[in-house]
Design a protein around this motif. Structure first.
Motif, PDB file in Angstrom:
ATOM      1  N   ALA A   1       0.867  -1.181   0.000  1.00  0.00           N
ATOM      2  CA  ALA A   1       0.000   0.000   0.000  1.00  0.00           C
ATOM      3  C   ALA A   1       0.900   1.226   0.000  1.00  0.00           C
ATOM      4  N   LEU A   2       0.401   2.301  -0.578  1.00  0.00           N
ATOM      5  CA  LEU A   2       1.234   3.489  -0.732  1.00  0.00           C
ATOM      6  C   LEU A   2       0.449   4.738  -0.355  1.00  0.00           C
ATOM      7  N   LEU A   3       0.995   5.506   0.588  1.00  0.00           N
ATOM      8  CA  LEU A   3       0.419   6.802   0.953  1.00  0.00           C
ATOM      9  C   LEU A   3       1.045   7.842   0.032  1.00  0.00           C
TER      10      LEU A   3
ATOM     11  N   VAL B   1      -3.237   4.157  -1.183  1.00  0.00           N
ATOM     12  CA  VAL B   1      -3.548   3.487  -2.443  1.00  0.00           C
ATOM     13  C   VAL B   1      -3.116   2.028  -2.390  1.00  0.00           C
ATOM     14  N   ARG B   2      -3.976   1.146  -2.913  1.00  0.00           N
ATOM     15  CA  ARG B   2      -3.655  -0.281  -2.949  1.00  0.00           C
ATOM     16  C   ARG B   2      -3.498  -0.799  -4.384  1.00  0.00           C
TER      17      ARG B   2
ATOM     18  N   ILE C   1      -1.249   4.627  10.437  1.00  0.00           N
ATOM     19  CA  ILE C   1      -1.255   3.445   9.581  1.00  0.00           C
ATOM     20  C   ILE C   1      -0.308   2.366  10.095  1.00  0.00           C
ATOM     21  N   THR C   2       0.793   2.783  10.728  1.00  0.00           N
ATOM     22  CA  THR C   2       1.847   1.822  11.085  1.00  0.00           C
ATOM     23  C   THR C   2       1.916   1.472  12.565  1.00  0.00           C
ATOM     24  N   LEU C   3       1.238   2.211  13.427  1.00  0.00           N
ATOM     25  CA  LEU C   3       1.442   2.057  14.871  1.00  0.00           C
ATOM     26  C   LEU C   3       1.122   0.656  15.376  1.00  0.00           C
ATOM     27  N   ASP C   4       0.139   0.002  14.766  1.00  0.00           N
ATOM     28  CA  ASP C   4      -0.253  -1.344  15.204  1.00  0.00           C
ATOM     29  C   ASP C   4       0.581  -2.437  14.544  1.00  0.00           C
TER      30      ASP C   4
ATOM     31  N   VAL D   1       5.017   8.540   0.548  1.00  0.00           N
ATOM     32  CA  VAL D   1       5.702   9.611  -0.182  1.00  0.00           C
ATOM     33  C   VAL D   1       5.634  10.866   0.680  1.00  0.00           C
ATOM     34  N   LEU D   2       6.801  11.348   1.121  1.00  0.00           N
ATOM     35  CA  LEU D   2       6.851  12.437   2.098  1.00  0.00           C
ATOM     36  C   LEU D   2       7.882  13.490   1.721  1.00  0.00           C
ATOM     37  N   ARG D   3       7.628  14.715   2.157  1.00  0.00           N
ATOM     38  CA  ARG D   3       8.606  15.799   2.038  1.00  0.00           C
ATOM     39  C   ARG D   3       9.520  15.771   3.263  1.00  0.00           C
ATOM     40  N   SER D   4      10.565  16.589   3.213  1.00  0.00           N
ATOM     41  CA  SER D   4      11.583  16.564   4.269  1.00  0.00           C
ATOM     42  C   SER D   4      11.001  16.798   5.658  1.00  0.00           C
ATOM     43  N   CYS D   5      10.127  17.799   5.795  1.00  0.00           N
ATOM     44  CA  CYS D   5       9.576  18.101   7.123  1.00  0.00           C
ATOM     45  C   CYS D   5       8.719  16.951   7.634  1.00  0.00           C
TER      46      CYS D   5
END
Length: 380
Positions: free
Chosen positions: A31-33, A49-50, A76-79, A88-92
């Motif tokens: 899966a992709l954020l 997205v899946r 999404i990941t804590l569990d 997909v993330l920016r630096s901050c």
């Protein structure tokens, strides 16, 4: 390792979307954020997205950051899901994710972070206005990228990016498994892909990547952008500290605060499930209000606005990544983020701590050293 992603038909957005679709197709992630254009094409929001087909409207370059997605990655990941999650993330956002991982609010296992170069983002109202003139988000983004000069974003409308972005010294992502880089490059022809780690299932050839040894244009543009941002940040911090050298200066900036807590809600580092300001501690009875007003002659309503900001600053200032979401969320446009950046820079300097630099670097507040203050006094 550096790789070249060939751009066809002058469309870097589609080229990157095909690359991301390949990560799903090859099982690199399950899966992709990823930022997706909204149906009205006037905004971009993070979407989980899946399927490959669902990536057709993705736009990782869009200069808009509605929220710091580190919070979503944490949810999404804590569990500790068994499936592999890509984000997909920016630096901050990456730096905030690293801090949340240290605070046990995000799980880095089975997480593949895809970083993206960042020239800065617009406030949502500015972005919507430009998108309406450009007719859609994709056209806006392509124009934004094509007008990149010396790693500094220019647009035909002349609207500037958010203040937090102008003073951000992190144009390139770090602490990621994959990065998408474009500074200094002709994005109509190519995008630079870096793969930092050995990632299960990732085959560059299957993703149409070719090795690229020469990246001097990207390196020069990145350094140019970094130097400009550092100078801007230094001047900004100096000016802010001068404006708020005493409590009166700080209080004046908060005159329009109505204690809606939007800044707290949008801050990725302010993660507490229960906040003292939501408790009955600050639900005073009628007699207290009247007694305070009688003793002082008057009392501001709602009360405790200054205490709220100082308490929040005390709790999370050392982990503040200066993403500026607190400013964007404020209905009265109070520049609270500038105080956090200026104060944070000084506090972080004292502890020689940089938020988001490394997941192995312990947060000072959570680390006890018996002789810490004596060492600090001697060294300073």
């Amino acid at each position: 390792m550096y790789y070249k992603l060939v751009v066809k038909e002058n469309d870097p957005i589609e080229a990157v979307n095909n690359f991301l679709a390949g990560l799903l197709r090859d099982g690199v992630v399950d899966a992709l954020l990823v930022p997706q254009e909204t149906p009205g094409s006037k905004s971009v929001v993070q979407t989980l997205v899946r399927s490959e087909d669902a990536l057709k409207s993705a736009n990782v370059f869009a200069p808009l950051l509605l929220t710091n997605s580190a919070t979503s990655v944490g949810r999404i990941t804590l569990d500790e899901p068994k499936e592999k999650i890509g984000a997909v993330l920016r630096s901050c956002e990456i730096r905030a994710a690293i801090e949340l991982a240290k605070l046990k609010q995000l799980n880095l296992d089975n997480l593949v972070i895809v970083g993206v170069d960042c020239l800065g983002t617009y406030e949502s109202k500015v972005y919507k206005g430009i998108a309406e003139k450009a007719q859609d988000s994709k056209t806006l983004t392509l124009e934004y990228l094509s007008n990149t000069v010396g790693a500094e974003a220019k647009t035909s409308e002349g609207a500037g990016v958010r203040g937090a972005c102008q003073n951000c010294a992190y144009p390139n992502p770090a602490n990621c498994g994959i990065s998408i880089n474009f500074l200094g490059l002709d994005v109509k022809k190519e995008v630079l892909i870096q793969i930092y780690d050995e990632i299960e299932g990732l085959d560059p050839e299957k993703l149409d990547l070719t090795v690229r040894d020469e990246v001097s244009a990207w390196e020069a543009a990145s350094e140019n952008c970094l130097n400009k941002r550092k100078k801007s940040a230094e001047a900004f911090i100096k000016k802010t500290l001068q404006e708020t050298k005493d409590i009166s200066g700080f209080t004046k900036e908060l005159e329009q605060c109505r204690r809606c807590y939007n800044c707290r809600k949008e801050c990725p580092i302010c993660y507490c499930r229960e906040c003292i300001f939501d408790s009955r501690t600050f639900e005073h009875n009628s007699e207290q209000y009247l007694n305070w007003a009688n003793r002082k002659g008057r009392i501001r309503m709602p009360t405790d606005t200054l205490l709220f900001h100082l308490t929040r600053m005390n709790h999370m200032i050392i982990s503040c990544v200066a993403c500026g979401q607190c400013i964007s969320a404020c209905p009265n446009e109070i520049p609270i983020g500038k105080f956090f950046k200026a104060t944070g820079a000084k506090v972080q300097e004292v502890f020689e701590y940089e938020p988001g630099r490394s997941v192995d670097e312990e947060i000072p507040q959570s680390t006890f050293k018996e002789d810490e203050f004596s060492e600090w006094g001697e060294s300073k």
